[in-house]
Enzyme design. Structure first.
Site, PDB file in Angstrom:
ATOM      1  N   GLU A 155      73.697  88.027 -19.543  1.00  0.00           N
ATOM      2  CA  GLU A 155      74.671  87.490 -20.499  1.00  0.00           C
ATOM      3  C   GLU A 155      74.365  88.066 -21.879  1.00  0.00           C
ATOM      4  O   GLU A 155      73.883  87.391 -22.789  1.00  0.00           O
ATOM      5  CB  GLU A 155      74.652  85.966 -20.522  1.00  0.00           C
ATOM      6  N   TRP A 209      78.182  76.347 -28.483  1.00  0.00           N
ATOM      7  CA  TRP A 209      78.547  77.688 -28.026  1.00  0.00           C
ATOM      8  C   TRP A 209      80.055  77.931 -28.115  1.00  0.00           C
ATOM      9  O   TRP A 209      80.495  79.037 -28.358  1.00  0.00           O
ATOM     10  CB  TRP A 209      78.068  77.904 -26.589  1.00  0.00           C
ATOM     11  N   GLN A 263      67.070  76.901 -18.889  1.00  0.00           N
ATOM     12  CA  GLN A 263      67.818  77.527 -19.973  1.00  0.00           C
ATOM     13  C   GLN A 263      66.955  78.409 -20.858  1.00  0.00           C
ATOM     14  O   GLN A 263      67.425  79.398 -21.413  1.00  0.00           O
ATOM     15  CB  GLN A 263      68.497  76.441 -20.810  1.00  0.00           C
ATOM     16  N   ASP A 282      82.784  76.961 -18.711  1.00  0.00           N
ATOM     17  CA  ASP A 282      81.496  77.152 -19.388  1.00  0.00           C
ATOM     18  C   ASP A 282      81.191  76.046 -20.392  1.00  0.00           C
ATOM     19  O   ASP A 282      80.298  75.236 -20.168  1.00  0.00           O
ATOM     20  CB  ASP A 282      81.419  78.520 -20.052  1.00  0.00           C
ATOM     21  N   HIS A 325      78.628  73.321 -18.530  1.00  0.00           N
ATOM     22  CA  HIS A 325      77.380  72.686 -18.959  1.00  0.00           C
ATOM     23  C   HIS A 325      77.709  71.274 -19.426  1.00  0.00           C
ATOM     24  O   HIS A 325      77.953  71.031 -20.611  1.00  0.00           O
ATOM     25  CB  HIS A 325      76.729  73.495 -20.078  1.00  0.00           C
ATOM     26  N   HIS A 375      72.382  82.496 -14.431  1.00  0.00           N
ATOM     27  CA  HIS A 375      72.890  83.132 -15.649  1.00  0.00           C
ATOM     28  C   HIS A 375      72.203  84.495 -15.735  1.00  0.00           C
ATOM     29  O   HIS A 375      70.979  84.566 -15.866  1.00  0.00           O
ATOM     30  CB  HIS A 375      72.508  82.312 -16.889  1.00  0.00           C
ATOM     31  N   HIS A 430      81.619  76.664 -13.228  1.00  0.00           N
ATOM     32  CA  HIS A 430      80.567  76.906 -14.233  1.00  0.00           C
ATOM     33  C   HIS A 430      80.860  76.133 -15.517  1.00  0.00           C
ATOM     34  O   HIS A 430      81.747  76.496 -16.286  1.00  0.00           O
ATOM     35  CB  HIS A 430      80.470  78.403 -14.549  1.00  0.00           C
TER      36      HIS A 430
END
Length: 425
Positions: free
Chosen positions: A214, A316, A153, A310, A59, A211, A57
């Site tokens: 979360e 983030w 997203q 992630d 991005h 996802h 996982h």
């Protein structure tokens, strides 16, 4: 391709040191004291030798974007990160996306990560991120295996274009179908989000990685919808629920029931300690809950759980370098998993359990006949590797050494002490 002999390797399933013979890019023999005159040799020197690490996982469309952002995430919160990324997206180009992704591929290789699943935002009508990451996937396939998830997203049903964009991303060649039900405007649309993902997974015969939940909101319960769809559609083993941080806050009676349903559904669960340890439960005040799913309870129930990185230097999470040992080390602390057997479990969660989540376990591992991908760590066992977040001395891809690391040399030189320090007993 020539032959290569790995000598004196500490393999996890063997009591004694083993030699590993590689020919034509595959493991052909594993035994003690293999003789190979004239064969190129690497001495593992008793160090822990593993199949390559897996990141299930990440991005890669956002990695290394910190330096290009209009402003830093001063609050460190999820909401500010989303706002900043919204400002950034119109400025993205294929050149930027591919350059950053390819740089992180090099970071992964240096850290022994040769299997990756990346999410690609398919909320933008240009689908530039999907196109860019599919191209990177194909261009670096000799170095690393990448799966691309079509990830809505902003939600599927928050715009009239969302479902069409998801379908187009799959037609372009995305490997998995993603979703974000907790982002939808209503609970009803969140359920539709999950159902839509399963419909397209069946139509295109793709794996699923959503996802889901979360958030710290105890009312966010879309993972139960996933589990139901998995059972009813016979999708056991082919779907992953990423994050599920709301599960941390569920009341225990409901959580107990849910754990059983997840086991029956044969769900794969992905926890992301870097991001979720800093993004979740920010509004709690004190005492502050831990920002991850119920890792230990899921494992005790027999559910497959693995660890993702992630984010790598994005709005983030502004830190990180693609090191899965560091992610496992963090989870050992935040999930109370520092017991001896739990350390072994953590190592599984960044290797074999992640491989199972990606659906590649049949060709993964140091076994005769498998592709000869492995890492030799600067550590004698799992506990030492996790404690030190050890360097990869060697990284092999298809039987070829593609990365070597020389660990730092720390020398104390005083009138009383002259010796090197490596933090090992």
């Amino acid at each position: 391709m020539g032959a290569l002999l790995i000598k004196n390797a500490k393999l996890r399933d063997f009591q004694k040191l083993q030699d590993v013979l590689i020919k034509d890019g595959k493991f052909v023999r594993i035994a003690e004291n293999i003789q190979g005159e004239g064969v190129a040799t690497v001495d593992a020197a008793g160090n822990l030798t593993l199949p390559p690490f897996v990141d299930p996982h990440v991005h890669m469309d956002a990695v290394l974007s910190c330096g290009d952002l209009s402003r830093p995430n001063r609050s460190g919160t999820l909401l500010e990160a989303i706002d900043i990324w919204g400002e950034r997206k119109p400025l993205l180009t294929k050149e930027i996306l591919k350059k950053n992704a390819r740089e992180v591929v090099k970071w992964y290789i240096a850290n022994g990560v040769l299997r990756v699943r990346t999410h690609a935002d398919c909320s933008d009508p240009t689908l530039l991120t999907v196109e860019s990451l599919i191209e990177v996937r194909d261009e670096v396939r000799d170095l690393i295996d990448i799966q691309v998830v079509a990830f809505p997203q902003n939600g599927i049903f928050t715009s009239t274009e969302g479902e069409g964009l998801l379908r187009r991303a799959l037609e372009m060649g995305a490997d998995c179908v993603g979703g974000a039900p907790h982002i939808e405007y209503t609970r009803e649309d969140g359920v539709r989000d999950v159902e839509c993902v399963y419909q397209y997974a069946e139509k295109f015969d793709r794996m699923i990685d959503i996802h889901v939940d979360e958030t710290g909101d105890t009312h966010s319960r879309f993972v139960e919808v996933m589990a139901k769809e998995n059972i009813m559609r016979g999708w056991q083993g082919r779907a992953a629920a990423s994050h599920t941080t709301a599960m941390h806050n569920y009341n225990n009676d409901y959580a107990f029931k849910l754990l059983g349903v997840l086991k029956k559904a044969d769900m794969n669960m992905i926890t992301n300690p870097f991001d979720n340890s800093v993004l979740q439960n920010r509004t709690d005040g004190y005492p502050r809950k831990r920002g991850h799913t119920r890792v230990d309870e899921l494992l005790e129930k027999g559910v497959n759980v693995c660890i993702g990185h992630d984010s790598i230097m994005d709005p983030w999470y502004s830190m990180g370098k693609g090191n899965m040992l560091a992610a496992a080390n963090l989870l050992a602390h935040t999930a109370h998993m520092n017991g001896h057997d739990q350390l072994l479990e953590l190592m599984d969660m960044i290797t074999h359990r992640s491989a199972r989540t990606l659906g590649i376990e049949d060709k993964y591992g140091i076994k005769e006949g498998n592709p000869a991908d492995l890492v030799i760590l600067d550590a004698k066992d799992e506990a030492e590797a996790l404690r030190l977040t050890s360097e990869c001395l060697y990284v092999l891809r298809k039987g070829k050494v593609i990365c070597r690391t020389t660990p730092a040399l720390r020398t104390i030189d005083t009138s009383e002490i002259k010796e090197n320090v490596d933090f090992k007993l």
